[in-house]
Enzyme design. Structure first.
Site, short mmCIF file in Angstrom:
data_model
loop_
_atom_site.label_atom_id
_atom_site.label_comp_id
_atom_site.label_asym_id
_atom_site.label_seq_id
_atom_site.Cartn_x
_atom_site.Cartn_y
_atom_site.Cartn_z
N ARG A 1 55.93 37.24 46.35
CA ARG A 1 55.56 36.26 45.32
C ARG A 1 56.78 35.71 44.59
O ARG A 1 56.76 34.58 44.12
CB ARG A 1 54.58 36.89 44.33
CG ARG A 1 53.16 36.95 44.90
CD ARG A 1 52.21 37.62 43.95
NE ARG A 1 50.83 37.30 44.28
CZ ARG A 1 49.78 37.92 43.77
NH1 ARG A 1 49.96 38.90 42.89
NH2 ARG A 1 48.56 37.57 44.11
N LYS B 1 35.31 46.82 49.25
CA LYS B 1 34.01 46.53 48.66
C LYS B 1 33.35 45.26 49.15
O LYS B 1 33.94 44.19 49.13
CB LYS B 1 34.18 46.40 47.15
CG LYS B 1 34.53 47.69 46.44
CD LYS B 1 34.09 47.55 45.00
CE LYS B 1 34.98 48.22 44.02
NZ LYS B 1 35.32 47.35 42.90
N GLY C 1 47.22 38.35 48.00
CA GLY C 1 48.41 39.08 47.62
C GLY C 1 48.48 40.42 48.33
O GLY C 1 49.51 40.81 48.88
N GLY D 1 42.34 36.82 44.89
CA GLY D 1 41.14 36.32 44.20
C GLY D 1 41.10 34.80 44.21
O GLY D 1 40.04 34.20 44.42
C1 3PG Z 1 46.52 38.63 41.61
O1 3PG Z 1 47.22 39.64 41.80
O2 3PG Z 1 45.50 38.42 42.27
C2 3PG Z 1 46.96 37.61 40.61
O3 3PG Z 1 48.27 37.85 40.17
C3 3PG Z 1 45.99 37.58 39.46
O4 3PG Z 1 45.99 38.79 38.77
P1 3PG Z 1 44.71 39.25 37.96
O5 3PG Z 1 43.65 39.54 38.97
O6 3PG Z 1 45.14 40.47 37.18
O7 3PG Z 1 44.30 38.11 37.05
#
Ligand code: 3PG
Ligand code: MG
Length: 403
Positions: free
Chosen positions: A37, A202, A360, A384
């Site tokens: 990242r 999950k 990620g 996400g």
């Molecule tokens: C992730 O790792 O998916 C992003 O950096 C967002 O992080 P978060 O889910 O803690 O908001």
């Protein structure tokens, strides 16, 4: 509407630009375990610097809950960025406190200042609009423009992602532009066959994406811990494997819906079962409908897809024109249970078309297994975020940029 891109901001020479990055990297004992990242943020920052701007780079790291916590400090990230970028990089030990204020005042064109973790302030993630707006106002003080380049966080309505982008002229950075471009190709005018591979522990994390993609894909391959919920819902005994019993109805509905639509949901036919959750556990490969017939009986837990299934998944992937993959096939962090994930990653490198690794965590997984970024069509930096994009959800961090 098209995303506003950096050109929209005009000549940034001599200007101060706030860049919202996603520096949320995995850390092991304070050491960066995967710098993907950070590397992904370099092109945008370098471009701004080369264009004569001064850059203030901000990010969250982990979920420190609104209080300073040195385990989530960005200090190691700032050092890594300094190695990767051709510009002087300094670090402020607070976010909107005295150190940040002083260093912002001294910042000159061609230099980068990294502020401490945004989430050390509770206003960054506050659910109260006015609190986020107040924090955003502090972040953009003295700033001429904001470039939003933290793709992994565009699904969050948080101060630095949303309110700050509304407070000054703002545009998408190169990473956000590239990510949205690729992900859009997974939702419109998709080349077929289109295969989606889902793993991870999950089912509940993947419900939205399964629901939204079922009418759009040709094949859905299921691996990882979530596969056992599918097997159990079909009445199979799964021993001590992961299971979300409250999702049986949903999973059966997906299977019925897929059949009706002529979409293939492919479940593994063999799995690797271990006597416990450990890298040195005893393990055997058994048929997916004979998990409790392993030597470990009802104590056996499935920790990877088996080799026959992995080979079958691989052939389906390689014969596809478009593939999206999110979530490991097994507990890849433990070598005896990494084979399924490795086989799928290998297959993805051979796709004659668009092969996307989403997430990620999935991205970190393939790198830790020794694959290089360039072997894939695209590796998304957002887990996400990419899933919510494919679910068709409105993403606040993109909408604020004109999306
Ligand atoms: C992730 O790792 O998916 C992003 O950096 C967002 O992080 P978060 O889910 O803690 O908001
Ligand atoms: Mg995450």
């Amino acid at each position: 509407m098209p995303l506003r891109t950096i050109d929209f901001l005009g000549d940034l020479s001599g200007k101060t630009v706030l860049v919202r990055c996603d520096f949320n990297v995995p850390l092991a004992d304070g050491v960066i375990a995967d710098d993907g990242r950070i590397r992904s943020s370099v092109p945008t920052i370098q471009r701004l610097i080369d264009g004569g701007a001064a850059v203030i780079a901000v990010s969250h790291l982990g979920r420190p809950d609104g209080v300073p916590d040195e385990r989530y400090s960005l200090v190691a990230v700032a050092s890594r960025l300094a190695e990767l970028i051709d510009a002087p990089v300094s670090f402020a030990s607070d976010t909107v406190g005295p150190d940040a204020t002083e260093q912002r005042a001294q910042l000159v064109a061609g230099h980068v200042l990294v502020l401490e973790n945004l989430r050390f302030d509770p206003r960054e993630t506050s659910t109260v609009d006015s609190e986020r707006a107040e924090f955003a106002a502090l972040l953009v003080q003295g700033v001429d423009a904001l470039v939003s380049d933290g793709f992994g966080v565009v699904h969050r309505k948080q101060a630095s992602v949303y309110e700050a982008a509304n407070a000054v002229p703002s545009a998408a950075g190169l990473l956000v532009a590239a990510e949205t471009d690729v992900l859009r190709r997974l939702t419109t005018d998709t080349q077929r066959p289109y295969t989606v591979v889902l793993g991870g522990s999950k089912v509940s994390d993947k419900l939205g994406v399964i629901e939204h993609l079922l009418p759009r894909v040709d094949r859905l391959l299921i691996g990882g811990g979530m596969l056992f919920t599918f097997l159990a819902a079909q009445g199979k005994s799964i021993g001590a494997s992961l299971c979300e019993a409250d999702k049986f109805d949903t999973v059966l509905r997906y299977l019925a819906e897929a059949e009706k639509r002529g979409v293939e949901i492919v479940l593994p036919t063999d799995v690797v079962v271990a006597d416990r959750f450990a890298a040195d556990a005893e393990h055997v490969t058994v048929a997916a409908d004979a998990i409790e017939e392993s030597p470990y009986g009802s104590a056996g837990m499935g920790l990877d897809i088996g080799p026959v299934s992995a080979a079958h998944f691989a052939s389906l992937i390689e014969s596809s024109k478009t593939v999206f993959w999110n979530g490991p096939m097994g507990v890849f962090e433990m070598e005896p249970f990494a084979a399924g994930t490795r086989t799928i990653a290998e297959a993805l490198t051979k796709v004659d078309g668009l092969g996307v690794v989403g997430g990620g965590d999935s991205a970190a997984a393939v790198r830790s297994l020794g694959f290089s970024d360039s072997s894939f069509g695209h590796i998304s930096t957002g887990g996400g975020a990419s899933l919510e994009f494919l679910e068709g959800k409105p993403l606040p961090g993109l909408e604020v940029l004109g999306w």
